[in-house]
Design an enzyme around this catalytic site. Structure first.
Site, PDB file in Angstrom:
ATOM      1  N   HIS A 136       0.830  -1.205   0.000  1.00  0.00           N
ATOM      2  CA  HIS A 136       0.000   0.000   0.000  1.00  0.00           C
ATOM      3  C   HIS A 136       0.871   1.265   0.000  1.00  0.00           C
ATOM      4  O   HIS A 136       0.632   2.192  -0.782  1.00  0.00           O
ATOM      5  CB  HIS A 136      -0.927  -0.031   1.228  1.00  0.00           C
ATOM      6  CG  HIS A 136      -1.831   1.140   1.329  1.00  0.00           C
ATOM      7  ND1 HIS A 136      -3.119   1.137   0.817  1.00  0.00           N
ATOM      8  CD2 HIS A 136      -1.648   2.369   1.867  1.00  0.00           C
ATOM      9  CE1 HIS A 136      -3.674   2.320   1.053  1.00  0.00           C
ATOM     10  NE2 HIS A 136      -2.801   3.084   1.681  1.00  0.00           N
ATOM     11  N   GLU A 137       1.883   1.300   0.858  1.00  0.00           N
ATOM     12  CA  GLU A 137       2.718   2.501   0.955  1.00  0.00           C
ATOM     13  C   GLU A 137       3.553   2.705  -0.316  1.00  0.00           C
ATOM     14  O   GLU A 137       3.673   3.826  -0.808  1.00  0.00           O
ATOM     15  CB  GLU A 137       3.635   2.421   2.186  1.00  0.00           C
ATOM     16  CG  GLU A 137       2.885   2.568   3.499  1.00  0.00           C
ATOM     17  CD  GLU A 137       2.030   3.822   3.551  1.00  0.00           C
ATOM     18  OE1 GLU A 137       2.495   4.899   3.157  1.00  0.00           O
ATOM     19  OE2 GLU A 137       0.861   3.712   3.962  1.00  0.00           O
ATOM     20  N   HIS A 140       1.461   4.230  -2.998  1.00  0.00           N
ATOM     21  CA  HIS A 140       1.340   5.702  -2.924  1.00  0.00           C
ATOM     22  C   HIS A 140       2.523   6.359  -3.646  1.00  0.00           C
ATOM     23  O   HIS A 140       2.353   7.358  -4.341  1.00  0.00           O
ATOM     24  CB  HIS A 140       1.341   6.179  -1.463  1.00  0.00           C
ATOM     25  CG  HIS A 140       0.007   6.131  -0.774  1.00  0.00           C
ATOM     26  ND1 HIS A 140      -1.129   6.740  -1.268  1.00  0.00           N
ATOM     27  CD2 HIS A 140      -0.371   5.562   0.401  1.00  0.00           C
ATOM     28  CE1 HIS A 140      -2.148   6.543  -0.435  1.00  0.00           C
ATOM     29  NE2 HIS A 140      -1.726   5.823   0.585  1.00  0.00           N
ATOM     30  N   GLU A 198      -6.449   6.796  -1.558  1.00  0.00           N
ATOM     31  CA  GLU A 198      -6.479   5.553  -0.780  1.00  0.00           C
ATOM     32  C   GLU A 198      -6.932   4.386  -1.645  1.00  0.00           C
ATOM     33  O   GLU A 198      -6.355   3.305  -1.616  1.00  0.00           O
ATOM     34  CB  GLU A 198      -7.414   5.713   0.428  1.00  0.00           C
ATOM     35  CG  GLU A 198      -6.772   6.452   1.562  1.00  0.00           C
ATOM     36  CD  GLU A 198      -5.444   5.845   1.930  1.00  0.00           C
ATOM     37  OE1 GLU A 198      -5.415   4.700   2.405  1.00  0.00           O
ATOM     38  OE2 GLU A 198      -4.410   6.491   1.706  1.00  0.00           O
TER      39      GLU A 198
HETATM   40 ZN   LIG Z   1      -2.797   5.043   2.118  1.00  0.00          ZN
END
Ligand SMILES: [Zn+2]
Length: 266
Positions: A136-137, A140, A198
């Site tokens: 997830h990071e 981003h 997100e």
């Molecule tokens: Zn996030």
């Protein structure tokens, strides 16, 4: 009001300074280039590491580095398959675990500089959980959300501007915009990522973790564990920058079939 109109005009209509997000193909405002933001991130990362302290838990540290390397390899493979390796120019990946039993947090700065804080490890529970957060990071960073947030911040604070002009006009404010945009720990009051960012990071993160050999179906389970501890008096820092709501689990499940195709290819 004037700035807002300028922003909408720039972001929505001419968009001469736009780039495209890998995987999702969304067009994003991009007034700041990687060659500008990556050196700023590297400098901040060094300061974070200097302050540390770096964890001396060998097992957890090895796990963060092992997962990081696998996700990095998956990202490089994905970008190569899409003919987009040039987007990783300037990346110098690093994965570190910081000893901080209070801070439930993890982030990846532009250029692939990753930090996990020890307090997030029990919520990750195991290597799959670390892969959920790492995927997830890193997503981003690959989707250039920090760069996009910084671009938006520059327009909102300075009107249409370039990083160089903003630095010349007000270096302190520019540094603050940078810190908030890339989302690393600070006392300034962190900006949370938008639902759009997100959802994008969730979808891309699932693909990266699946390509790295981790079961993406662990992701909704991790978010449920994270939300469960978010009900306490002081919500974890990570949840304050990554607001979780009912739609997240739905979005994750909607993105699951695509991610599972990558998982089964392994
Ligand atoms: Zn996030």
């Amino acid at each position: 009001m004037f700035k807002k109109v300028v922003f909408l005009f720039v972001a929505g209509i001419i968009c001469y300074a736009c780039t495209t997000v890998p995987v999702t193909g969304r067009s994003q405002l991009s007034l700041v280039s990687n060659s500008e933001i990556i050196p700023m991130a590297a400098q901040q990362y060094d300061e974070v590491l200097k302050k540390g302290p770096i964890s001396n838990n060998k097992e957890q540290t090895d796990m963060v580095k092992r997962v990081g390397l696998k996700i990095q390899t998956a990202v490089e493979k994905y970008m190569a398959e899409k003919g987009a390796t040039s987007e990783l120019k300037g990346f110098e990946w690093e994965f570190n675990l910081i000893d901080d039993p209070q801070t439930v947090n993890a982030w990846c700065m532009p250029g692939g500089k990753v930090a996990f804080y020890t307090a997030i490890m029990p919520i990750c529970k195991d290597e799959d959980g670390v892969a959920v957060v790492m995927g997830h990071e890193v997503a981003h960073a690959i989707a250039n959300h920090g760069r996009e947030r910084m671009s938006t911040g520059l327009v909102q604070q300075f009107g249409l501007s370039t990083l160089g002009a903003a630095m010349g006009q007000n270096p302190g404010l520019t540094s603050q915009i940078f810190a908030q945009a890339v989302g690393y720990g600070s006392q300034l009051g962190m900006l949370s990522f938008s639902r759009k960012h997100e959802s994008e990071a969730d979808r891309i993160g699932l693909i990266f973790m699946a390509m790295a050999g981790y079961d993406p179906q662990e992701a909704p389970k991790f978010w449920e564990r994270m939300s469960a501890i978010g009900g306490g008096q002081k919500p974890p820092e990570w949840l304050s920058t990554h607001p979780s709501d009912n739609t997240r689990i739905n979005d994750l499940n909607a993105a699951m079939p695509e991610a599972l195709k990558y998982y089964k290819k392994n």
